[in-house]
Write a protein that holds these residues in place. Structure first.
Motif, PDB file in Angstrom:
ATOM      1  N   GLY A 166     -11.482  44.091   3.146  1.00 20.38           N
ATOM      2  CA  GLY A 166     -11.579  44.487   1.746  1.00 20.38           C
ATOM      3  C   GLY A 166     -12.865  45.241   1.462  1.00 20.38           C
ATOM      4  N   LEU A 167     -13.933  44.719   1.999  1.00 20.04           N
ATOM      5  CA  LEU A 167     -15.241  45.351   1.843  1.00 20.04           C
ATOM      6  C   LEU A 167     -15.208  46.794   2.322  1.00 20.04           C
ATOM      7  N   GLY A 170     -13.082  48.882   0.090  1.00 21.51           N
ATOM      8  CA  GLY A 170     -13.788  49.130  -1.162  1.00 21.51           C
ATOM      9  C   GLY A 170     -14.819  50.236  -1.032  1.00 21.51           C
ATOM     10  N   LEU A 171     -15.588  50.173   0.034  1.00 19.39           N
ATOM     11  CA  LEU A 171     -16.638  51.172   0.220  1.00 19.39           C
ATOM     12  C   LEU A 171     -16.061  52.575   0.330  1.00 19.39           C
ATOM     13  N   LEU A 174     -12.537  52.850  -2.961  1.00 17.24           N
ATOM     14  CA  LEU A 174     -12.567  52.478  -4.374  1.00 17.24           C
ATOM     15  C   LEU A 174     -13.447  53.424  -5.183  1.00 17.24           C
ATOM     16  N   GLY A 175     -13.272  53.351  -6.466  1.00 13.34           N
ATOM     17  CA  GLY A 175     -14.135  54.143  -7.340  1.00 13.34           C
ATOM     18  C   GLY A 175     -13.576  55.505  -7.641  1.00 13.34           C
ATOM     19  N   MET A 181     -18.523  58.370   2.437  1.00 16.51           N
ATOM     20  CA  MET A 181     -19.478  57.317   2.746  1.00 16.51           C
ATOM     21  C   MET A 181     -20.217  57.690   4.019  1.00 16.51           C
ATOM     22  N   THR A 185     -25.333  54.903   4.988  1.00 22.10           N
ATOM     23  CA  THR A 185     -25.011  53.961   3.918  1.00 22.10           C
ATOM     24  C   THR A 185     -24.145  52.825   4.434  1.00 22.10           C
ATOM     25  N   PHE A 189     -24.883  48.754   4.518  1.00 23.81           N
ATOM     26  CA  PHE A 189     -24.057  47.701   3.933  1.00 23.81           C
ATOM     27  C   PHE A 189     -23.689  46.646   4.947  1.00 23.81           C
TER      28      PHE A 189
END
Lengths: 200, 200
Positions: A166-167, A170-171, A174-175, A181, A185, A189
């Motif tokens: 999920g992480l 999401g990175l 999502l958004g 990415m 970065t 994370f």
DNA sequence: TTAAATTTCGACTCATTGTTCGAAATAAGA
DNA sequence: TCTTATTTCGAACAATGAGTCGAAATTTAA
């Protein structure tokens, strides 16, 4: 008889269709990706698509196998490293991250389409699952080894997989601003969330 | 004139339709949720649905507003606590977790449907976004405060939001066995991933 | 009981879209 | 060049599904 070049051209046309399908998927999602639009995008008549694929579903199924096979083939050499399992795991994540960076749309498709695709698709249309399962399988066992060696906290590994999956999702996906990415970065994370455990 | 009881019954019928829509969504996803099937599930004629809602889209839009309004109303009192921002943040996550636990399907809808819904839906059909934005807004500013106070690592807060959002989503909705995520497990994860930072 | 308002729904329309057919165009091989 | 295999596609078909219409059933209020 079918010559070598003919076969190659044919494969190229298939790829053209697949890539058009992908770009229509990007615009409308899988359900609203119509054969008409895919055909237009690929510069073929709609009927011609059926000369190369037997159905709409098969187009997307083919996209899935190719994609997941590619992922698997990129991951496989890495997971067989003899290294700390935790490092191997992180390397794997980074590898997948690099792939996603190269073709974000493809991977958005690979990661989200499965839910939308009719399950009852018998036989070969589920071939991609083989690769997906293999990948999740090895990643999860890396996690288990790492937990064993106290490189990760003692949490149920399947839960940990979900969380990290999920992480990751999401990175990258999502958004609103689908910014790419960067590797930096991403590594940051990973470090913050799971990388620091067991250190110092 | 429309009596009080009449209004109430009418509202109940609306709810019946909404809940049927949700259970059809659960079975087939939003695209393949047909008015015919929703009608059958709700024990109404299809035409009757149009007496209560002006379109299929409005049904799902209504479901979205109600859902997101509920989330917001549950979160609001919490985010105004004067506490450590990090604790407030974690409390909020736990609150949402508790809601999800009560009605997993509803929340799967609330979190995934937006992507599938046609964006061009003018006017009121986007009301739910108000609540969604408010929620993400306050959560993100909590994160920013917490970073300010060194309760969280210094990462771009929007990225951190994505990561945590993905993590949350992964824990609750990923994987084959849609087991309910217990409060304990969830707190354990929060601790492992973001809870330990800045401690000891 | 009766007139008006509210609620229900069967039957229909209409647009969309996946899929097929048969024939035309093009390329390959002899 | 002539024959055969491969590729292309316009047009039609069939199924599905959203939304409408007008009338019937039911409820309300007088």
């Amino acid at each position: 008889m079918i010559s070598n070049r003919q076969a190659k051209e044919r494969e190229q046309r298939k790829e053209q269709i697949l890539s058009s399908a992908l770009s229509v998927f990007k615009k409308h999602g899988i359900e609203k990706a119509t054969m008409d639009e895919i055909a237009k995008e690929a510069d073929f008549g709609k009927a011609t698509l059926y000369y190369y694929f037997s159905s709409k579903e098969e187009i997307f199924a083919e996209q899935l196998v190719r994609g997941w096979r590619m992922i698997w083939e990129s991951i496989e050499p890495i997971v067989h490293q003899t290294n700390q399992p935790k490092n191997t795991f992180i390397d794997s994540l980074n590898t997948i991250g690099a792939l996603v960076r190269k073709d974000q749309v493809l991977f958005e498709f690979l990661f989200t389409a499965p839910k939308a695709l009719p399950d009852a698709a018998g036989e070969s249309n589920q071939d991609w699952k083989k690769y997906q399962k293999k990948m999740y399988g090895v990643l999860q066992s890396l996690l288990e080894e790492a937990i064993e060696k106290k490189e990760f906290p003692e949490i149920r590994s399947d839960m940990l997989m979900r969380a990290i999956g999920g992480l990751f999702h999401g990175l990258f996906f999502l958004g609103d601003n689908k910014k790419i990415m960067s590797r930096e970065t991403m590594e940051e994370f990973i470090t913050v969330f799971i990388g620091n455990y067991g250190k110092s």
